[in-house]
Design an enzyme around this catalytic site. Structure first.
Site, mmCIF file in Angstrom:
data_model
loop_
_atom_site.group_PDB
_atom_site.id
_atom_site.type_symbol
_atom_site.label_atom_id
_atom_site.label_comp_id
_atom_site.label_asym_id
_atom_site.label_seq_id
_atom_site.Cartn_x
_atom_site.Cartn_y
_atom_site.Cartn_z
ATOM 1 N N LYS A 249 -8.945 14.629 76.493
ATOM 2 C CA LYS A 249 -8.668 15.918 75.855
ATOM 3 C C LYS A 249 -9.204 15.941 74.423
ATOM 4 O O LYS A 249 -9.861 16.890 73.995
ATOM 5 C CB LYS A 249 -7.161 16.190 75.863
ATOM 6 C CG LYS A 249 -6.767 17.580 75.389
ATOM 7 C CD LYS A 249 -5.252 17.726 75.282
ATOM 8 C CE LYS A 249 -4.579 17.512 76.601
ATOM 9 N NZ LYS A 249 -3.120 17.709 76.518
ATOM 10 N N GLU B 251 -9.343 3.705 75.005
ATOM 11 C CA GLU B 251 -9.625 3.029 76.270
ATOM 12 C C GLU B 251 -10.690 3.782 77.075
ATOM 13 O O GLU B 251 -11.597 3.170 77.660
ATOM 14 C CB GLU B 251 -8.346 2.919 77.116
ATOM 15 C CG GLU B 251 -7.253 2.066 76.504
ATOM 16 C CD GLU B 251 -6.215 2.909 75.784
ATOM 17 O OE1 GLU B 251 -5.059 2.495 75.729
ATOM 18 O OE2 GLU B 251 -6.583 4.001 75.250
ATOM 19 N N GLY C 231 -0.949 15.260 80.076
ATOM 20 C CA GLY C 231 -1.718 14.499 81.046
ATOM 21 C C GLY C 231 -1.040 14.344 82.385
ATOM 22 O O GLY C 231 -1.661 14.508 83.440
ATOM 23 N N ARG C 232 0.246 14.046 82.381
ATOM 24 C CA ARG C 232 0.966 13.796 83.635
ATOM 25 C C ARG C 232 1.204 15.077 84.429
ATOM 26 O O ARG C 232 1.629 15.030 85.575
ATOM 27 C CB ARG C 232 2.287 13.091 83.346
ATOM 28 C CG ARG C 232 3.204 13.841 82.384
ATOM 29 C CD ARG C 232 4.304 12.914 81.870
ATOM 30 N NE ARG C 232 5.175 13.535 80.888
ATOM 31 C CZ ARG C 232 4.905 13.626 79.582
ATOM 32 N NH1 ARG C 232 3.752 13.174 79.111
ATOM 33 N NH2 ARG C 232 5.774 14.156 78.749
ATOM 34 N N GLU D 16 7.779 8.948 81.686
ATOM 35 C CA GLU D 16 7.182 9.372 80.426
ATOM 36 C C GLU D 16 7.800 10.683 79.947
ATOM 37 O O GLU D 16 7.914 10.922 78.744
ATOM 38 C CB GLU D 16 5.668 9.531 80.584
ATOM 39 C CG GLU D 16 4.915 9.657 79.264
ATOM 40 C CD GLU D 16 3.405 9.516 79.420
ATOM 41 O OE1 GLU D 16 2.889 8.400 79.260
ATOM 42 O OE2 GLU D 16 2.750 10.537 79.737
ATOM 43 N N HIS E 280 9.516 -4.593 104.161
ATOM 44 C CA HIS E 280 9.300 -6.044 104.197
ATOM 45 C C HIS E 280 9.091 -6.597 102.795
ATOM 46 O O HIS E 280 8.544 -7.694 102.627
ATOM 47 C CB HIS E 280 8.105 -6.362 105.096
ATOM 48 C CG HIS E 280 8.340 -5.994 106.527
ATOM 49 N ND1 HIS E 280 8.876 -6.869 107.444
ATOM 50 C CD2 HIS E 280 8.155 -4.817 107.195
ATOM 51 C CE1 HIS E 280 8.990 -6.268 108.624
ATOM 52 N NE2 HIS E 280 8.560 -5.022 108.486
ATOM 53 N N LYS F 68 -0.320 1.380 70.909
ATOM 54 C CA LYS F 68 -1.735 1.702 70.705
ATOM 55 C C LYS F 68 -2.113 1.579 69.230
ATOM 56 O O LYS F 68 -3.192 1.089 68.886
ATOM 57 C CB LYS F 68 -2.006 3.117 71.210
ATOM 58 C CG LYS F 68 -1.927 3.248 72.725
ATOM 59 C CD LYS F 68 -1.853 4.689 73.184
ATOM 60 C CE LYS F 68 -3.107 5.453 72.885
ATOM 61 N NZ LYS F 68 -3.076 6.825 73.449
#
Length: 529
Positions: A215, A221, A272-273, A359, A390, A505
């Protein structure tokens, strides 16, 4: 119109009444005998796109439901939702509106920002992406050798990766079975160079379009991974500008850069999410499956959004799910929630929900910056069934903590391929496991051998439908987005900022600058050689 009161949960009279009903229901007794079958039919809410939410195996009765209904009204949950979709500034931490619902439809008033109708803006981006995808699929846009692109790869992190990746995987087999599969998709998210190298060495990069999602155009990253990819392309004798598009804001340095084939836009009003239905998900899903599939996905989300405006909680699946979740977290004291999709298509859906939920509501101050004295968001985890059975189901069945469960299941698989073994198909066996697990968790098993004793009273809900399709996937995504939003309203937290991701960060940048001391320097020296 009555003004909205943003109050802490423990100030609400309905919540105080709810506290007295911590042990109101034995779900084992509620599901036993003929009455159990009746309860399963009664405690059910139709959703859109053929989905149904069933909460019969929750520790809920009509007395609890009556108070939950009062809680929804007292806390003005529907009015707060209306404030969101009508463009009021509900993200106080960043002084922003929250408009992800507008990416898939119009629920309320027009939202105008600096003379721009935001619904029109999002629709325009969807159309621009559709036009670009069509030109790629028809060979009107080709690589420097005149060859058609066959692969698309998204470069992003967090919400720029988890949601779009989960949605792509959810529809990959469906698209192949329905002849809408256009391009294979891959994702690079981790700044660990092994992530990028693994992807780049497994694809034909000469025929790949890379989507850079940032954005701000400054995410460390993501830009690091972009440079990694560009270096790979350059060493292969390819022009990176012929292989990259950007999804960014109109004000970012990527917006008009000649380094990209095209740029598509999002804005600060979509976190973002919550961005899978924006250009962040739209670019890769439209390139992978075609723009019609992405449009169907949006249609499913829009239909479920509309149902989330229903005032009767027994007809509003997202609101009911949210209310029960708060009851379990704050009254019953359950610390976690397991999301258990019995569909391989949803293999990464729990990972997306981890970010969406944790978040959004992993907060310890309220919307106004004041410390709160009650617990908020639970830990979310999960794996697709039957793999999870399992793995961690041992703890779910016989562990010391009760962990509420959210099953997701479908009557049909996506490929249409199956085999009959020992009198039943694989899909039938899958669905049989879901039914068995719900009852096993709820009712348990008495046994003189304590090692084989199951206490039961493990509450669960289930969302089920016919098949994972673009529309049902959109509806499922909307359900959880709206559930998380409603719970944030009840906890009186800001579900739309994420300051918790910033500190680490910032300190990482300090390490990279070399200007560090004390423990930070010591840990860095252990790892960086």
């Amino acid at each position: 119109m009555k003004s909205i009161s943003w109050d802490n949960l423990n100030k609400l009279e309905s919540y105080k009444k709810l506290q007295a009903l911590k042990d109101a229901v034995s779900v084992a007794k509620a599901l036993s005998g003929a009455a159990g079958g009746k309860r399963v039919a009664e405690f059910s809410i139709p959703m859109s796109s053929g989905l149904t939410y069933n909460y019969a195996a929750k520790q809920i009765n009509k007395q609890v439901l009556t108070i939950l209904k009062s809680l929804a009204k007292e806390d003005q949950l529907l009015e707060k939702f209306a404030a969101v979709y009508n463009g009021e500034i509900v993200n106080l931490g960043e002084n922003r509106m929250v408009l992800h619902h507008l990416t898939r439809g119009q629920l309320g008033n027009d939202v105008i920002v600096e003379g721009v109708n935001k619904r029109d803006f999002y629709s325009k981006q969807q159309k621009a992406i559709a036009d670009f995808a069509d030109k790629v699929h028809t060979g009107k846009i080709v690589n420097e050798k005149g060859e058609k692109y066959t692969t698309v790869c998204q470069i992003g992190i967090g919400g720029s990766d988890l949601g779009p990746r989960a949605m792509y995987l959810a529809l990959e087999n469906w698209a192949k079975a329905n002849n809408t599969f256009k391009m294979e998709a891959h994702f690079i998210s981790n700044v660990d160079p092994d992530d990028g190298a693994t992807v780049l060495t497994s694809i034909d990069i000469a025929k790949t379009i890379f989507i850079l999602v940032s954005k701000s155009g400054t995410t460390l990253e993501t830009l690091t991974n972009e440079s990694f990819v560009k270096n790979f392309l350059t060493k292969a004798g390819l022009d990176p500008a012929k292989h990259m598009i950007a999804v960014t804001s109109e004000t970012s340095p990527l917006a008009s850069s000649p380094d990209y084939l095209a740029a598509f836009f999002m804005d600060d009003f979509i976190g973002g999410r919550y961005s899978s239905t924006s250009a962040v998900g739209g670019a890769i899903l439209s390139l992978a499956f075609g723009s019609d599939v992405f449009a169907s996905f949006l249609k499913g989300a829009a239909a479920e959004d509309k149902l989330a405006t229903e005032t009767d909680i027994t007809k509003n699946a997202a609101l009911m799910d949210a209310l029960i979740g708060v009851y379990e977290r704050n009254v019953q004291g359950y610390p976690s929630t397991a999301v258990l999709p019995y569909s391989q298509a949803l293999s990464r859906f729990p990972a997306h929900l981890q970010q969406l939920d944790m978040e959004s509501n992993g907060k310890s101050i309220n919307r106004f910056g004041k410390k709160i004295t009650y617990v908020t968001g639970p830990v979310i985890f999960g794996e697709p069934g039957t793999n999870g059975q399992h793995s961690f189901y041992q703890l779910l069945h016989q562990g010391t903590n009760i962990i509420p469960l959210q099953f997701i299941a479908f009557q049909q698989n996506q490929t249409g391929k199956d085999v009959t073994i020992q009198g039943s198909t694989s899909q039938t066996k899958l669905c049989a496991n879901v039914a068995a697990q719900i009852v096993a968790f709820a009712c348990g098993k008495d046994d003189e051998n304590s090692n084989k004793f199951f206490a039961g009273e493990r509450p669960s809900s289930i969302i089920y439908g016919k098949q994972v399709t673009p529309e049902s996937l959109g509806a499922l995504l909307s359900h959880y987005e709206n559930k998380v939003m409603f719970q944030g309203f009840m906890w009186n937290v800001n579900s739309f900022d994420q300051e918790g991701v910033q500190l680490g960060k910032t300190l990482a940048k300090t390490v990279l600058s070399g200007k560090m001391e004390g423990a930070l320097k010591a840990y860095a020296e252990l790892l960086i050689k």
